[in-house]
Design an enzyme around this catalytic site. Sequence first.
Site, PDB file in Angstrom:
ATOM      1  N   PHE A  20      -3.397  -0.521   7.173  1.00 23.93           N
ATOM      2  CA  PHE A  20      -4.076  -1.804   6.977  1.00 23.93           C
ATOM      3  C   PHE A  20      -5.206  -1.701   5.958  1.00 23.93           C
ATOM      4  CE2 PHE A  20      -2.473  -2.588  11.486  1.00 23.93           C
ATOM      5  CZ  PHE A  20      -1.342  -3.243  11.045  1.00 23.93           C
ATOM      6  N   LYS A  63       0.832  -1.224   0.000  1.00 21.33           N
ATOM      7  CA  LYS A  63       0.000   0.000   0.000  1.00 21.33           C
ATOM      8  C   LYS A  63       0.861   1.267   0.000  1.00 21.33           C
ATOM      9  CE  LYS A  63      -2.633   0.137   3.542  1.00 21.33           C
ATOM     10  NZ  LYS A  63      -1.715   0.903   4.417  1.00 21.33           N
ATOM     11  N   PHE A 116       3.049  -8.434  -8.663  1.00 22.82           N
ATOM     12  CA  PHE A 116       4.252  -9.094  -8.160  1.00 22.82           C
ATOM     13  C   PHE A 116       4.859  -9.915  -9.294  1.00 22.82           C
ATOM     14  CE2 PHE A 116       2.860  -7.596  -4.222  1.00 22.82           C
ATOM     15  CZ  PHE A 116       3.715  -7.964  -3.192  1.00 22.82           C
ATOM     16  N   LYS A 149       7.254  -6.644  10.577  1.00 20.75           N
ATOM     17  CA  LYS A 149       6.489  -5.988   9.521  1.00 20.75           C
ATOM     18  C   LYS A 149       7.373  -5.205   8.562  1.00 20.75           C
ATOM     19  CE  LYS A 149       2.631  -2.781   8.792  1.00 20.75           C
ATOM     20  NZ  LYS A 149       3.355  -1.725   8.073  1.00 20.75           N
ATOM     21  N   ARG A 187       2.662   8.238   6.877  1.00 20.03           N
ATOM     22  CA  ARG A 187       2.982   8.060   8.299  1.00 20.03           C
ATOM     23  C   ARG A 187       4.475   7.819   8.496  1.00 20.03           C
ATOM     24  NH1 ARG A 187      -0.393   3.073   9.947  1.00 20.03           N
ATOM     25  NH2 ARG A 187       0.158   2.489   7.821  1.00 20.03           N
ATOM     26  N   THR A 233       3.884   1.520  -1.074  1.00 20.84           N
ATOM     27  CA  THR A 233       4.560   1.556  -2.365  1.00 20.84           C
ATOM     28  C   THR A 233       3.664   2.167  -3.428  1.00 20.84           C
ATOM     29  OG1 THR A 233       5.809  -0.423  -1.748  1.00 20.84           O
ATOM     30  CG2 THR A 233       5.756   0.138  -4.086  1.00 20.84           C
ATOM     31  N   ALA A 269      -2.962   1.394  13.300  1.00 24.76           N
ATOM     32  CA  ALA A 269      -4.296   1.375  12.680  1.00 24.76           C
ATOM     33  C   ALA A 269      -5.223   0.354  13.310  1.00 24.76           C
ATOM     34  CB  ALA A 269      -4.168   1.107  11.189  1.00 24.76           C
ATOM     35  N   TRP A 327       6.503  -0.834  -8.003  1.00 27.62           N
ATOM     36  CA  TRP A 327       7.691  -1.359  -7.318  1.00 27.62           C
ATOM     37  C   TRP A 327       8.846  -1.479  -8.312  1.00 27.62           C
ATOM     38  CZ3 TRP A 327      11.496  -4.928  -7.408  1.00 27.62           C
ATOM     39  CH2 TRP A 327      12.197  -5.155  -6.207  1.00 27.62           C
TER      40      TRP A 327
END
Length: 562
Positions: free
Chosen positions: A307, A77, A387, A111, A100, A79, A279, A415
């Site tokens: 999230f 997210k 991906f 994470k 953030r 990215t 979150a 990405w």
Amino acid sequence: MNVKPIVKSDIEIAQASEMKPITEIAEKIGLIEDDLELFGKYKAKLSAETLKKLSTKESGKIILVTSINPTPAGEGKSTVTVGLADAFNRLGKKAMVAMREPSLGPTMGIKGGATGGGYSQVLPMEDINLHFTGDLHAITTANNALAALIDNHLQQGNLLNIDQRRIVWKRALDLNDRALRKIVIGLGGPVQGVPREDGFDITVASEIMAVLCLASDLQNLKERLGKMVIAYNYDKQPVTVADLGVEGALTLLLKEAVKPNLVQTIEHTPALVHGGPFANIAHGCNSVIATAAASKLADYVVTEAGFGADLGAEKFLNIKARTEGIDPEAVVIVATIRALKMHGGLSKPELGKEDTEALTRGFANLKKHIETIECFGLPYVVAINRFISDSENEIATLTDLCSGAGIPVALTEVWEKGGQGGLELAQKLLGILDEKAAKFSHLYDLSLPLEEKILTVAQTVYGATKVEYSTKAKKQIKDFESFGWGVLPVCMAKTQYSLSDDPSKLGRPSDFTITIRELKPSIGAGFIVALTGDVMTMPGLPKTPAAMNMDVDEEGNAVGLF
């Protein structure tokens, strides 16, 4: 012989990227060096005078990035947030990122950080993911200064008649440390303090973090800090920071941290990175001050909420967006084929193989989040974050599922390709913004009782059948409404992995009950936290923390950060 291409890590890509002086980045958005408070060559804070000057300018359009329920497969997210802003700038639009700040707990745990990935990152990545400009340290200090002042008040006679068994303010640390969840302090005799049970929260779960991120300016920050409930007295009435008389001291500790931080993306898009409440415990959004400032400096602001849409987006729209000028114009819902296959029943080791049937089953999770955003009256685009393991057949399947349901969708490859890989998404958003005016509305009116607000979120956003309350939670609701707190929005503390409060129920569960075990007043932040399941305010480290792979080379460069 097939030779696999060498894929650089995020930190290798970041370290190989050339940054521009932050003064040059500021010039892109009409700022000069006098508008900044420099932290070296590549970081700066916007000065208080600059923030005041910006407040009279017209606001740009805010685009919120959210996602499906996250899985260990990753959604990307942050990215997509960065890549989309870069794509807008490639199209000649004046765009900024508002994100953030990462917490050291997840960074050194499991994470990872929160600066994006691949060629869609904010820089300097190492600094942002570690100590940055010291904002989180200032919040930690303010939190623990308040804890020390509470205990000193008990030691010095307890004029406020605080019941030491009902002190709700905990100490804080910006690391994952399960051993500190429950502690006993004040042992060793009368001169060592008053013995009592205590505990630590992770800094990003501190109400001070939420307060800083919802404050509109320094004075509002002070007012909010004064409203924070720290304990209850022997008459079971709330005791606040203002009762203790230390809101001024806390504001003093935070007077620099309240200023947003200006950095840049790999493609030199200006980015404000500021604040970072959890979150699944708090509201999961960067600061109101940063988002508002970005909207005055750019025509398009791309911001994110933590999230999935059931947590971060719901709280952005029901809590943060009640702040004047923060209404979003459109939403991006990030989905990955890998994560949807997990929601469709596959385990992580199985994700490398093509499975359109599992993907089709997992589509139900994405569909529910889309329905949630529609309930707020906002236009949206689904971003398929590609991906390398995704097959063409799987991409076609997900695209067809979206198109068949009338869902706008764009393949996103930020990405690998940076802003170039986000052009389709940016163009679709521009088209939607031109065609559709947002008819944004909150899910509930603040005048409703707390139980009705909780039920609305549980049924509309999660798809729950009903809500049940522990005996403790029922009593707390009665007490909170008697204190006049019933008019506040609710902030649901829930697992991020499932639409339900059971992290094992992936996909789109049905016929389930949300159980509220406890409520927590965050009166300074301006919401009531409803705790479900086993959500922890102090996480623990995994068996093999990410920190085990971290080091620094002889030149002082970070190694193995991600």
